[in-house]
Design a protein around this motif. Sequence first.
Motif, PDB file in Angstrom:
ATOM      1  N   ILE A  50       1.097  -0.860   0.083  1.00 47.09           N
ATOM      2  CA  ILE A  50       0.268   0.250  -0.076  1.00 47.09           C
ATOM      3  C   ILE A  50       1.048   1.101  -0.171  1.00 47.09           C
ATOM      4  CG2 ILE A  50      -1.497   1.622   1.653  1.00 47.09           C
ATOM      5  CD1 ILE A  50      -2.996  -1.559   2.632  1.00 47.09           C
ATOM      6  N   ALA A  51       1.894   1.479   1.008  1.00 47.61           N
ATOM      7  CA  ALA A  51       2.419   2.177   1.357  1.00 47.61           C
ATOM      8  C   ALA A  51       3.679   2.405  -0.673  1.00 47.61           C
ATOM      9  CB  ALA A  51       3.546   2.057   1.932  1.00 47.61           C
ATOM     10  N   GLY A  52       3.639   2.014  -1.043  1.00 48.98           N
ATOM     11  CA  GLY A  52       4.694   2.194  -2.147  1.00 48.98           C
ATOM     12  C   GLY A  52       3.547   2.297  -3.084  1.00 48.98           C
ATOM     13  N   ALA A  53       2.698   0.936  -3.088  1.00 45.64           N
ATOM     14  CA  ALA A  53       1.843   2.001  -4.529  1.00 45.64           C
ATOM     15  C   ALA A  53       1.165   3.305  -4.389  1.00 45.64           C
ATOM     16  CB  ALA A  53       0.986   0.808  -4.483  1.00 45.64           C
ATOM     17  N   VAL A  54       0.709   4.162  -2.767  1.00 43.47           N
ATOM     18  CA  VAL A  54       0.085   4.732  -3.256  1.00 43.47           C
ATOM     19  C   VAL A  54       1.634   5.924  -3.553  1.00 43.47           C
ATOM     20  CG1 VAL A  54      -0.446   6.831  -1.435  1.00 43.47           C
ATOM     21  CG2 VAL A  54      -1.252   4.556  -1.779  1.00 43.47           C
TER      22      VAL A  54
END
Length: 530
Positions: A50-54
């Motif tokens: 989630i952190a990387g994608a956002v």
Amino acid sequence: MVEGNMRDFHLPGRSQVYGTNGMAATSHPLGARLAIDTLARGGNAVDAAIAGAVALGLCEPQMTGLGGDCFALIKPPGSETVLALNGSGRAPAAATAQALRAQGHRAVPVSSPDAVTIPGAVDAFCTLSREHGKLGLADILGPVIAVFDAGVPVAPRVAFDWAEAANTLQGTARDVYLTKGNAPSVGDMFRLPGQADVLRRIAKEGRDGFYTGEVAEDMVNSLRAMGGCHTLEDFAATACDWTDPIAGTYKGIDLVEHPPNGQGATALLLANILGHFDITELDPLGARRVHFEAEATKLAYDARNRFLADPDHTTRLAHMTAPETAEQLAQLIHPKRAMAAPAPLTEAVHKDTIYITVVDRDGMAVSLIYSIFHSFGSGIASDRFGILFQNRGAGFTLDRWHPNELGPGKRPMHTIIPGMLRQDGRITMPFGVMGGAYQPCGHVRFLSNMVDFGMDPQTAIDMPRAFADGDVLRVERGYSDAVRAELYGMGHRIEVPAGPIGGAQAIEIRADGVLVGASDPRKDGCALGL
């Protein structure tokens, strides 16, 4: 499944990345770093993905963002069962194909509010965090929000894509995503403070911070001002769905894919068709291999265009994945002569998305793909917060009675597909190949490179690519002129694309617990391990 390192250290290239306590691979180094930092802070693979994608919504804004959709495959720790989450949005309740046909349209206009489906990714991220994460949204998004406020230097591949698609942007989007009317150059700083504000609301309120209140009002008002039929009720009703993945076997390796409305079944059909030919005996860089792949791609994509749609409207999935279907289609392939495209593509298919894969120390694996469809999506952004809207509605057809016909509350046929490989019942590799329509072809080419030719994941990613895109065979410059000439002699219409075809990321999960990351040099990103 794969041999050892095949890299020639005399030549430019990149090594695979090794780790034991976690691995992340994606298309921008900051996305990979934030994912790895999240693991190091005690998060699991879901938190890190989630952190990387956002973050990639800032680093690669032409590819993805909060106004887009996502699909994910999850392997929980201690289990080989794969879960599939469909985070694709639906058409507004008032949307109809009849209305667009009455206006004289033959396809959904790609740069209009009619192409804007309700963004589904934020709901999917919130669901993943709640049901499978460890840290919680506030902890996941805190470092990401700081980066949205501070900004990032524009990376080389991103600048290339930005300049090509800058004219897509309109209205508020030009103010947010251009500098004095121009695309930023390599190294220029780019910030999204408006979306940092949105992320703070999501961190505090969860999905309600996006799908209700001021953010939703900003999105709805902006779309309706341009003629859209979107309502606050459409946004409030948005919900992702858990579903069961689908799978097929290629020479002993299971290819695990997302079911419709994604196009994963296309990859399974393509693999089944190619399984009828002795690919192993061909030159991996030769014309005959490209020819067989191109012909199989035409047939598999023809089936995709006929049958795939919203899961509630897809009725021929079993036919697409049946062995006898692949056998009959394989018989249509002439070994030395190209066929015409079996059917014209009536859906708009383009190349822009991001992909991230993460494996953590406990064996949880995430394969996640997140997109706004065309480069910069619809080109429309919300007036207050600058949220760029996807144009996934262009994936609908306006053909009457087609299962993928635009309709109220329907999901369009989607090009984005995360993948996983399974061998002897064990998940061995989450992977993804970006590239819109290319993705099923890319999945099978990547798998074939490893299974048929013994390549390691990085070598399999690095290999030149070709793609039968409608009636054109796009061939990267990595192929020789002699190969292109031979393909032309077979009747293929050859084109060397301006940019590379797709971009891939993968993490091999070895039986001894070692993780091996591979990342496509066609993008700016990397694999990082712990």
